[in-house]
Design a protein around this motif. Structure first.
Motif, mmCIF file in Angstrom:
data_model
loop_
_atom_site.group_PDB
_atom_site.id
_atom_site.type_symbol
_atom_site.label_atom_id
_atom_site.label_comp_id
_atom_site.label_asym_id
_atom_site.label_seq_id
_atom_site.Cartn_x
_atom_site.Cartn_y
_atom_site.Cartn_z
ATOM 1 N N ASP A 51 -8.034 -0.293 0.455
ATOM 2 C CA ASP A 51 -7.784 -1.728 0.283
ATOM 3 C C ASP A 51 -8.316 -2.240 -1.051
ATOM 4 O O ASP A 51 -7.888 -3.287 -1.530
ATOM 5 N N SER A 52 -9.240 -1.503 -1.658
ATOM 6 C CA SER A 52 -9.785 -1.911 -2.953
ATOM 7 C C SER A 52 -8.953 -1.378 -4.122
ATOM 8 O O SER A 52 -9.263 -1.639 -5.280
ATOM 9 N N ILE A 53 -7.897 -0.629 -3.811
ATOM 10 C CA ILE A 53 -6.998 -0.087 -4.842
ATOM 11 C C ILE A 53 -5.788 -0.997 -4.952
ATOM 12 O O ILE A 53 -5.158 -1.327 -3.953
ATOM 13 N N SER A 54 -5.467 -1.388 -6.158
ATOM 14 C CA SER A 54 -4.314 -2.255 -6.393
ATOM 15 C C SER A 54 -3.071 -1.403 -6.629
ATOM 16 O O SER A 54 -3.037 -0.610 -7.574
ATOM 17 N N VAL A 55 -2.073 -1.541 -5.772
ATOM 18 C CA VAL A 55 -0.797 -0.848 -5.962
ATOM 19 C C VAL A 55 0.189 -1.894 -6.446
ATOM 20 O O VAL A 55 0.436 -2.892 -5.763
ATOM 21 N N ARG A 56 0.723 -1.658 -7.631
ATOM 22 C CA ARG A 56 1.588 -2.641 -8.272
ATOM 23 C C ARG A 56 2.982 -2.074 -8.506
ATOM 24 O O ARG A 56 3.156 -0.883 -8.700
ATOM 25 N N HIS A 57 3.935 -2.986 -8.514
ATOM 26 C CA HIS A 57 5.319 -2.590 -8.756
ATOM 27 C C HIS A 57 5.548 -2.387 -10.244
ATOM 28 O O HIS A 57 5.196 -3.231 -11.057
ATOM 29 N N TRP A 58 6.112 -1.240 -10.595
ATOM 30 C CA TRP A 58 6.504 -0.918 -11.972
ATOM 31 C C TRP A 58 7.892 -1.505 -12.160
ATOM 32 O O TRP A 58 8.884 -0.932 -11.728
ATOM 33 N N TRP A 75 4.924 0.560 2.486
ATOM 34 C CA TRP A 75 4.348 1.526 3.420
ATOM 35 C C TRP A 75 2.854 1.699 3.169
ATOM 36 O O TRP A 75 2.073 1.827 4.108
ATOM 37 N N PHE A 76 2.448 1.706 1.900
ATOM 38 C CA PHE A 76 1.034 1.842 1.569
ATOM 39 C C PHE A 76 0.251 0.645 2.104
ATOM 40 O O PHE A 76 -0.789 0.809 2.728
ATOM 41 N N GLU A 77 0.758 -0.545 1.866
ATOM 42 C CA GLU A 77 0.073 -1.757 2.336
ATOM 43 C C GLU A 77 -0.004 -1.809 3.861
ATOM 44 O O GLU A 77 -1.005 -2.237 4.420
ATOM 45 N N GLU A 78 1.060 -1.352 4.540
ATOM 46 C CA GLU A 78 1.086 -1.373 6.009
ATOM 47 C C GLU A 78 0.367 -0.175 6.629
ATOM 48 O O GLU A 78 0.173 -0.123 7.835
ATOM 49 N N LYS A 79 0.042 0.821 5.803
ATOM 50 C CA LYS A 79 -0.624 2.047 6.238
ATOM 51 C C LYS A 79 0.211 2.807 7.269
ATOM 52 O O LYS A 79 -0.322 3.508 8.143
ATOM 53 N N ALA A 80 1.522 2.661 7.177
ATOM 54 C CA ALA A 80 2.458 3.349 8.071
ATOM 55 C C ALA A 80 3.827 3.382 7.414
ATOM 56 O O ALA A 80 4.202 2.454 6.694
ATOM 57 N N THR A 81 4.561 4.446 7.667
ATOM 58 C CA THR A 81 5.899 4.564 7.089
ATOM 59 C C THR A 81 6.934 3.977 8.034
ATOM 60 O O THR A 81 6.689 3.828 9.231
ATOM 61 N N VAL A 84 13.593 10.508 -1.188
ATOM 62 C CA VAL A 84 12.883 9.956 -2.338
ATOM 63 C C VAL A 84 11.825 8.951 -1.881
ATOM 64 O O VAL A 84 10.743 8.881 -2.471
ATOM 65 N N ASN A 85 12.085 8.190 -0.821
ATOM 66 C CA ASN A 85 11.080 7.246 -0.320
ATOM 67 C C ASN A 85 9.827 7.973 0.159
ATOM 68 O O ASN A 85 8.702 7.522 -0.093
ATOM 69 N N ILE A 86 10.008 9.077 0.835
ATOM 70 C CA ILE A 86 8.859 9.869 1.275
ATOM 71 C C ILE A 86 8.098 10.392 0.066
ATOM 72 O O ILE A 86 6.867 10.323 0.008
ATOM 73 N N GLY A 87 8.811 10.890 -0.938
ATOM 74 C CA GLY A 87 8.171 11.372 -2.154
ATOM 75 C C GLY A 87 7.387 10.286 -2.867
ATOM 76 O O GLY A 87 6.250 10.490 -3.289
ATOM 77 N N GLU A 88 7.996 9.112 -2.999
ATOM 78 C CA GLU A 88 7.320 7.991 -3.668
ATOM 79 C C GLU A 88 6.050 7.597 -2.903
ATOM 80 O O GLU A 88 4.993 7.370 -3.497
ATOM 81 N N PHE A 89 6.143 7.507 -1.580
ATOM 82 C CA PHE A 89 4.998 7.129 -0.753
ATOM 83 C C PHE A 89 3.885 8.171 -0.846
ATOM 84 O O PHE A 89 2.715 7.825 -1.058
ATOM 85 N N LEU A 90 4.222 9.443 -0.685
ATOM 86 C CA LEU A 90 3.203 10.483 -0.739
ATOM 87 C C LEU A 90 2.537 10.545 -2.109
ATOM 88 O O LEU A 90 1.339 10.842 -2.214
ATOM 89 N N ALA A 91 3.276 10.248 -3.160
ATOM 90 C CA ALA A 91 2.689 10.207 -4.505
ATOM 91 C C ALA A 91 1.633 9.112 -4.589
ATOM 92 O O ALA A 91 0.534 9.324 -5.120
ATOM 93 N N VAL A 92 1.938 7.932 -4.074
ATOM 94 C CA VAL A 92 0.989 6.818 -4.101
ATOM 95 C C VAL A 92 -0.262 7.168 -3.286
ATOM 96 O O VAL A 92 -1.390 6.929 -3.728
ATOM 97 N N VAL A 93 -0.078 7.763 -2.122
ATOM 98 C CA VAL A 93 -1.218 8.137 -1.282
ATOM 99 C C VAL A 93 -2.058 9.206 -1.981
ATOM 100 O O VAL A 93 -3.295 9.136 -1.966
#
Length: 160
Positions: free
Chosen positions: A118-125, A88-94, A53-62
């Protein structure tokens, strides 16, 4: 402005893109999708096979970040309920030990397009203030009539 009187949804964002992922251990399927919070339109859906699920969540954000860059979507805001995907998105690595081509491509994309991402805001739901989940509009499991598998993440809508 939110128009839903339900107290759990008072703080639910109504602009940006929401991502979600699910994993079925029994069916060995990981899926993800995203929706436009303003329109409720599903932007994409993908079945990854058996991942986490973590991989799925990360790939969805990317994938949403890629979509925002390609279409100049506004506002440049992504929501995820996964702190792992956000990190992972902020660090640009899983931090995953499970390597595959999709993860490698996602990491390369984030590094190559760092100025844009870096100009995209990723926020916690936040499930407590925004609601636990969106409201699903169809079921999961195999169809009894046809035997076809239904997605783990059926289409969903946000009621605004």
């Amino acid at each position: 402005m939110l128009q839903n009187p339900d107290s759990a949804n008072r703080l639910r964002p109504c602009q940006g893109i929401k991502t979600d992922a699910a994993h079925s251990v029994k069916r060995h399927i990981t899926e993800y999708q995203s929706i436009n919070l303003c329109t409720g339109e599903r932007i994409f859906y993908k079945n990854l096979g058996s991942q986490t699920v973590n991989i799925g969540e990360f790939l969805a954000v990317v994938e949403v970040a890629r979509y925002i860059i390609e279409t100049d979507f506004r506002p440049r805001v992504i929501y995820t309920d996964s702190m792992t995907a956000l990190t992972w998105f902020e660090e640009k690595a899983t931090g995953s030990n499970k390597r595959n081509k999709e993860l490698q491509k996602a990491e390369i994309f984030l590094k190559v397009f760092a100025r844009e991402t870096d100009s995209i805001s990723v926020r916690h739901w936040d499930k407590k203030s925004c609601g636990a989940k969106t409201r699903w509009t169809s079921g999961i499991n195999k169809s009894k009539k046809t035997g076809n598998q239904q997605p783990l993440l059926p289409r969903f809508t946000i009621h605004i």
